[in-house]
Write a protein that holds these residues in place. Structure first.
Motif, PDB file in Angstrom:
ATOM      1  N   GLU A   4      13.664  35.241  12.619  1.00  0.00           N
ATOM      2  CA  GLU A   4      14.660  36.355  12.167  1.00  0.00           C
ATOM      3  C   GLU A   4      14.409  37.532  12.716  1.00  0.00           C
ATOM      4  O   GLU A   4      15.498  38.417  13.306  1.00  0.00           O
ATOM      5  N   ALA A   5      13.267  38.077  12.744  1.00  0.00           N
ATOM      6  CA  ALA A   5      12.779  39.422  13.487  1.00  0.00           C
ATOM      7  C   ALA A   5      13.079  39.449  14.761  1.00  0.00           C
ATOM      8  O   ALA A   5      13.671  40.228  15.198  1.00  0.00           O
ATOM      9  N   TYR A   6      13.009  38.293  15.572  1.00  0.00           N
ATOM     10  CA  TYR A   6      13.314  38.329  16.871  1.00  0.00           C
ATOM     11  C   TYR A   6      14.918  38.277  17.182  1.00  0.00           C
ATOM     12  O   TYR A   6      15.392  38.872  18.211  1.00  0.00           O
ATOM     13  N   GLY A  32       6.782  43.282   7.437  1.00  0.00           N
ATOM     14  CA  GLY A  32       6.743  43.969   8.511  1.00  0.00           C
ATOM     15  C   GLY A  32       6.800  43.416   9.955  1.00  0.00           C
ATOM     16  O   GLY A  32       6.631  44.029  10.784  1.00  0.00           O
ATOM     17  N   PHE A  33       7.151  42.033   9.899  1.00  0.00           N
ATOM     18  CA  PHE A  33       7.171  41.425  11.327  1.00  0.00           C
ATOM     19  C   PHE A  33       8.217  41.972  12.020  1.00  0.00           C
ATOM     20  O   PHE A  33       7.980  42.185  13.498  1.00  0.00           O
ATOM     21  N   LEU A  38       9.490  45.438  16.711  1.00  0.00           N
ATOM     22  CA  LEU A  38      10.128  46.794  17.311  1.00  0.00           C
ATOM     23  C   LEU A  38       8.965  47.779  17.877  1.00  0.00           C
ATOM     24  O   LEU A  38       9.386  48.285  18.816  1.00  0.00           O
ATOM     25  N   ALA A  39       8.112  47.806  17.080  1.00  0.00           N
ATOM     26  CA  ALA A  39       6.954  48.803  17.816  1.00  0.00           C
ATOM     27  C   ALA A  39       6.591  48.345  19.057  1.00  0.00           C
ATOM     28  O   ALA A  39       6.278  49.204  19.962  1.00  0.00           O
ATOM     29  N   GLY A 103      17.757  46.582   8.175  1.00  0.00           N
ATOM     30  CA  GLY A 103      17.598  46.054   6.907  1.00  0.00           C
ATOM     31  C   GLY A 103      17.421  44.345   6.760  1.00  0.00           C
ATOM     32  O   GLY A 103      18.545  43.962   6.530  1.00  0.00           O
ATOM     33  N   MET A 104      16.587  43.761   7.588  1.00  0.00           N
ATOM     34  CA  MET A 104      16.412  42.259   7.313  1.00  0.00           C
ATOM     35  C   MET A 104      16.349  41.780   6.090  1.00  0.00           C
ATOM     36  O   MET A 104      16.729  40.668   5.718  1.00  0.00           O
ATOM     37  N   HIS A 105      15.851  42.505   5.023  1.00  0.00           N
ATOM     38  CA  HIS A 105      15.541  42.147   3.865  1.00  0.00           C
ATOM     39  C   HIS A 105      16.219  42.790   2.750  1.00  0.00           C
ATOM     40  O   HIS A 105      15.818  42.412   1.524  1.00  0.00           O
TER      41      HIS A 105
END
Length: 110
Positions: A4-6, A32-33, A38-39, A103-105
Motif C-alpha cells: 500500500e505504501a508504494y 510509518g512504512f 517518502l523520506a 492519509g493511508m490509515h
C-alpha cells in the motif's frame, strides 16, 4: 502495508509531477512504512508523521534526518495551528515548495 505504501508513493509522485516538495504530512501514519518510503524518495523534504497511538513503534524516524514522528490527535482543537507551525518551519528550512498530505490509515470519522 508495504505494498500500500508504494502505491501511495506512486500517487504522490504523480501528483507532484517532478516538483520537489518542502514537506509531506502523513496523517494517522500507523507504523510509518509510507513515511519511510517518502523520506527515502524525497530526502530534501520534511516528512512529518502523526498518529494518536503511543504504542506504535516508529524508531525508524531517527534513521532519517528528514523524518519526524509526533503523537497527535488530528481531530483535536489546536491541531491545525500546530501543523501550520510545523509546515512553516519545514518550508522555511527547505526553501519553500509544495506541501503534500497523505492519509493511508485514515478511518472512522476521518
Amino acid at each position: 502495508e508495504i505494498i500500500e505504501a508504494y502505491g501511495m508513493l506512486e500517487q504522490v509522485e504523480a501528483t507532484l509531477r517532478g516538483a520537489a516538495p518542502a514537506a509531506i504530512v502523513d496523517l494517522c501514519c500507523g507504523s510509518g512504512f509510507l513515511s519511510l518510503a517518502l523520506a527515502n524518495e524525497f530526502p530534501a523534504a520534511a516528512v512529518l508523521m502523526f498518529d494518536l497511538d503511543t504504542r506504535i513503534r516508529v524508531r525508524h524516524d531517527a534513521s532519517h534526518p528528514n523524518l519526524r514522528f509526533e503523537v497527535a490527535d488530528i481531530m483535536a482543537d489546536g491541531f491545525g495551528a500546530r501543523l501550520g507551525a510545523l509546515l512553516r518551519e519545514a518550508g522555511g528550512q527547505r526553501g519553500g515548495g509544495p506541501c503534500v498530505a497523505v492519509g493511508m490509515h485514515l478511518c472512522g470519522a476521518l
